[in-house]
Design a protein around this motif. Sequence first.
Motif, PDB file in Angstrom:
ATOM      1  N   ILE A 154      40.402  42.063-153.416  1.00 43.16           N
ATOM      2  CA  ILE A 154      41.666  42.868-154.003  1.00 43.16           C
ATOM      3  C   ILE A 154      42.939  42.244-153.793  1.00 43.16           C
ATOM      4  O   ILE A 154      43.759  42.059-154.695  1.00 43.16           O
ATOM      5  N   ASP A 155      43.109  41.176-152.893  1.00 42.58           N
ATOM      6  CA  ASP A 155      44.315  40.449-152.879  1.00 42.58           C
ATOM      7  C   ASP A 155      44.310  39.495-154.053  1.00 42.58           C
ATOM      8  O   ASP A 155      45.478  39.129-154.576  1.00 42.58           O
ATOM      9  N   LYS A 156      43.319  38.972-154.293  1.00 49.05           N
ATOM     10  CA  LYS A 156      43.192  38.063-155.636  1.00 49.05           C
ATOM     11  C   LYS A 156      43.388  38.629-156.775  1.00 49.05           C
ATOM     12  O   LYS A 156      44.057  38.201-157.765  1.00 49.05           O
ATOM     13  N   ASN A 157      42.668  39.899-157.056  1.00 49.25           N
ATOM     14  CA  ASN A 157      42.669  40.541-158.223  1.00 49.25           C
ATOM     15  C   ASN A 157      44.185  41.371-158.505  1.00 49.25           C
ATOM     16  O   ASN A 157      44.408  41.603-159.688  1.00 49.25           O
ATOM     17  N   PHE A 158      44.748  41.856-157.486  1.00 49.88           N
ATOM     18  CA  PHE A 158      45.822  42.787-157.697  1.00 49.88           C
ATOM     19  C   PHE A 158      46.954  42.456-156.685  1.00 49.88           C
ATOM     20  O   PHE A 158      47.222  43.005-155.625  1.00 49.88           O
ATOM     21  N   ASN A 159      47.759  41.603-157.224  1.00 44.19           N
ATOM     22  CA  ASN A 159      48.868  41.039-156.543  1.00 44.19           C
ATOM     23  C   ASN A 159      50.081  42.039-156.760  1.00 44.19           C
ATOM     24  O   ASN A 159      51.291  41.880-156.247  1.00 44.19           O
ATOM     25  N   SER A 160      49.829  42.924-157.373  1.00 42.01           N
ATOM     26  CA  SER A 160      50.769  44.260-157.721  1.00 42.01           C
ATOM     27  C   SER A 160      49.900  45.435-157.868  1.00 42.01           C
ATOM     28  O   SER A 160      48.699  45.680-158.273  1.00 42.01           O
ATOM     29  N   CYS A 161      50.303  46.619-157.193  1.00 46.68           N
ATOM     30  CA  CYS A 161      49.937  47.983-157.458  1.00 46.68           C
ATOM     31  C   CYS A 161      49.863  48.611-158.700  1.00 46.68           C
ATOM     32  O   CYS A 161      50.722  48.634-159.440  1.00 46.68           O
ATOM     33  N   PRO A 162      48.617  48.866-159.200  1.00 48.23           N
ATOM     34  CA  PRO A 162      48.415  49.470-160.496  1.00 48.23           C
ATOM     35  C   PRO A 162      49.152  50.989-160.408  1.00 48.23           C
ATOM     36  O   PRO A 162      49.386  51.466-161.492  1.00 48.23           O
ATOM     37  N   MET A 163      49.468  51.603-159.537  1.00 50.07           N
ATOM     38  CA  MET A 163      50.135  52.893-159.371  1.00 50.07           C
ATOM     39  C   MET A 163      51.726  52.553-159.176  1.00 50.07           C
ATOM     40  O   MET A 163      52.180  53.412-159.958  1.00 50.07           O
ATOM     41  N   LYS A 215      39.556  58.869-162.292  1.00 52.28           N
ATOM     42  CA  LYS A 215      39.003  57.988-163.404  1.00 52.28           C
ATOM     43  C   LYS A 215      38.665  56.655-163.275  1.00 52.28           C
ATOM     44  O   LYS A 215      39.056  56.010-162.022  1.00 52.28           O
ATOM     45  N   GLU A 216      37.515  55.966-163.795  1.00 52.44           N
ATOM     46  CA  GLU A 216      37.275  54.908-163.609  1.00 52.44           C
ATOM     47  C   GLU A 216      37.613  54.014-164.853  1.00 52.44           C
ATOM     48  O   GLU A 216      37.480  54.056-165.953  1.00 52.44           O
ATOM     49  N   PHE A 217      38.047  52.832-164.459  1.00 46.91           N
ATOM     50  CA  PHE A 217      38.599  51.637-165.570  1.00 46.91           C
ATOM     51  C   PHE A 217      37.755  50.308-165.350  1.00 46.91           C
ATOM     52  O   PHE A 217      37.588  50.055-164.232  1.00 46.91           O
ATOM     53  N   PRO A 218      37.610  49.567-166.434  1.00 46.57           N
ATOM     54  CA  PRO A 218      37.200  48.129-166.152  1.00 46.57           C
ATOM     55  C   PRO A 218      38.233  47.418-165.378  1.00 46.57           C
ATOM     56  O   PRO A 218      39.631  47.862-165.739  1.00 46.57           O
ATOM     57  N   ILE A 219      38.169  46.419-164.572  1.00 48.29           N
ATOM     58  CA  ILE A 219      39.109  45.788-163.660  1.00 48.29           C
ATOM     59  C   ILE A 219      40.401  45.394-164.693  1.00 48.29           C
ATOM     60  O   ILE A 219      41.319  45.168-164.211  1.00 48.29           O
ATOM     61  N   THR A 220      39.866  44.614-165.851  1.00 43.90           N
ATOM     62  CA  THR A 220      40.776  43.932-166.543  1.00 43.90           C
ATOM     63  C   THR A 220      41.876  44.944-167.044  1.00 43.90           C
ATOM     64  O   THR A 220      43.235  44.819-167.249  1.00 43.90           O
ATOM     65  N   GLU A 221      41.514  46.558-167.425  1.00 45.41           N
ATOM     66  CA  GLU A 221      42.518  47.509-167.985  1.00 45.41           C
ATOM     67  C   GLU A 221      43.298  47.764-166.709  1.00 45.41           C
ATOM     68  O   GLU A 221      44.593  48.105-166.653  1.00 45.41           O
ATOM     69  N   LEU A 222      42.807  47.645-165.270  1.00 46.79           N
ATOM     70  CA  LEU A 222      43.674  48.117-164.076  1.00 46.79           C
ATOM     71  C   LEU A 222      44.541  47.070-163.867  1.00 46.79           C
ATOM     72  O   LEU A 222      45.899  47.468-163.430  1.00 46.79           O
ATOM     73  N   LYS A 223      44.226  45.739-164.127  1.00 44.24           N
ATOM     74  CA  LYS A 223      45.084  44.488-163.869  1.00 44.24           C
ATOM     75  C   LYS A 223      46.250  44.787-165.089  1.00 44.24           C
ATOM     76  O   LYS A 223      47.507  44.419-164.644  1.00 44.24           O
ATOM     77  N   GLU A 224      46.026  45.098-166.194  1.00 40.71           N
ATOM     78  CA  GLU A 224      47.035  45.311-167.184  1.00 40.71           C
ATOM     79  C   GLU A 224      47.867  46.556-166.896  1.00 40.71           C
ATOM     80  O   GLU A 224      49.212  46.231-166.944  1.00 40.71           O
ATOM     81  N   MET A 225      47.625  47.609-166.307  1.00 41.93           N
ATOM     82  CA  MET A 225      48.301  48.577-165.851  1.00 41.93           C
ATOM     83  C   MET A 225      49.148  47.889-164.648  1.00 41.93           C
ATOM     84  O   MET A 225      50.666  48.305-164.752  1.00 41.93           O
ATOM     85  N   ALA A 226      48.674  47.141-163.523  1.00 40.21           N
ATOM     86  CA  ALA A 226      49.430  46.798-162.582  1.00 40.21           C
ATOM     87  C   ALA A 226      50.636  45.715-163.170  1.00 40.21           C
ATOM     88  O   ALA A 226      51.813  45.805-162.670  1.00 40.21           O
ATOM     89  N   ASP A 227      50.211  44.988-164.053  1.00 38.44           N
ATOM     90  CA  ASP A 227      51.142  43.898-164.610  1.00 38.44           C
ATOM     91  C   ASP A 227      52.441  44.489-165.342  1.00 38.44           C
ATOM     92  O   ASP A 227      53.395  44.175-165.308  1.00 38.44           O
ATOM     93  N   SER A 228      52.043  45.673-166.090  1.00 40.42           N
ATOM     94  CA  SER A 228      53.195  46.209-166.765  1.00 40.42           C
ATOM     95  C   SER A 228      53.936  47.204-165.917  1.00 40.42           C
ATOM     96  O   SER A 228      55.021  47.385-166.092  1.00 40.42           O
ATOM     97  N   LEU A 229      53.558  47.429-164.516  1.00 43.91           N
ATOM     98  CA  LEU A 229      54.362  48.078-163.681  1.00 43.91           C
ATOM     99  C   LEU A 229      55.228  47.159-162.776  1.00 43.91           C
ATOM    100  O   LEU A 229      55.856  47.749-161.882  1.00 43.91           O
ATOM    101  N   GLN A 230      55.058  46.073-162.703  1.00 48.69           N
ATOM    102  CA  GLN A 230      55.458  45.431-161.471  1.00 48.69           C
ATOM    103  C   GLN A 230      56.929  45.530-161.370  1.00 48.69           C
ATOM    104  O   GLN A 230      57.732  45.574-162.147  1.00 48.69           O
ATOM    105  N   VAL A 231      57.206  45.675-160.112  1.00 49.05           N
ATOM    106  CA  VAL A 231      58.568  46.037-159.434  1.00 49.05           C
ATOM    107  C   VAL A 231      58.899  44.913-158.564  1.00 49.05           C
ATOM    108  O   VAL A 231      58.123  44.831-157.424  1.00 49.05           O
ATOM    109  N   VAL A 232      60.051  44.010-158.791  1.00 59.94           N
ATOM    110  CA  VAL A 232      60.391  43.200-157.652  1.00 59.94           C
ATOM    111  C   VAL A 232      61.141  43.779-156.992  1.00 59.94           C
ATOM    112  O   VAL A 232      62.017  44.636-157.176  1.00 59.94           O
ATOM    113  N   GLU A 233      60.915  43.492-155.538  1.00 59.95           N
ATOM    114  CA  GLU A 233      61.734  44.309-154.442  1.00 59.95           C
ATOM    115  C   GLU A 233      62.549  43.409-153.795  1.00 59.95           C
ATOM    116  O   GLU A 233      62.535  42.227-153.913  1.00 59.95           O
TER     117      GLU A 233
END
Length: 127
Positions: free
Chosen positions: A18-27, A109-127
Amino acid sequence: MSFKRFDGFTGSIPQKFIDKNFNSCPMCGTVEPYWTLEQKMGWVNRYLFKCSKCEAIISSSVPDVTGFGRSPLTTLGIAKALSGKKMSVIYMKIDDVGNMQVTKLYQGKEFPITELKEMADSLQVVE
């Protein structure tokens, strides 16, 4: 459920996954969420990953996380084939959207990991 981090040897495979694949939350898009995890036992055992910021929970089957789910010789591999899913793809499920109610339509809902990563990348919020 008692979610916790596994920074030692025990639980290191799903934690690193999870740490490697999602450096930002898809939600919520928070950068570098402090992911905690829990294991859910059932017909197909799953790892549940919880974002520390919005408390969203995403999950994947244990065989997909460990790499054994991408083989047609496993129960999960057969189930994937029967449901029309690609054998070589890791699938992630959004179990709970947490505090991000605006994304409620994704819950369950279930997504391929690549789609969920794209969601996370599009939402990235710098804190």
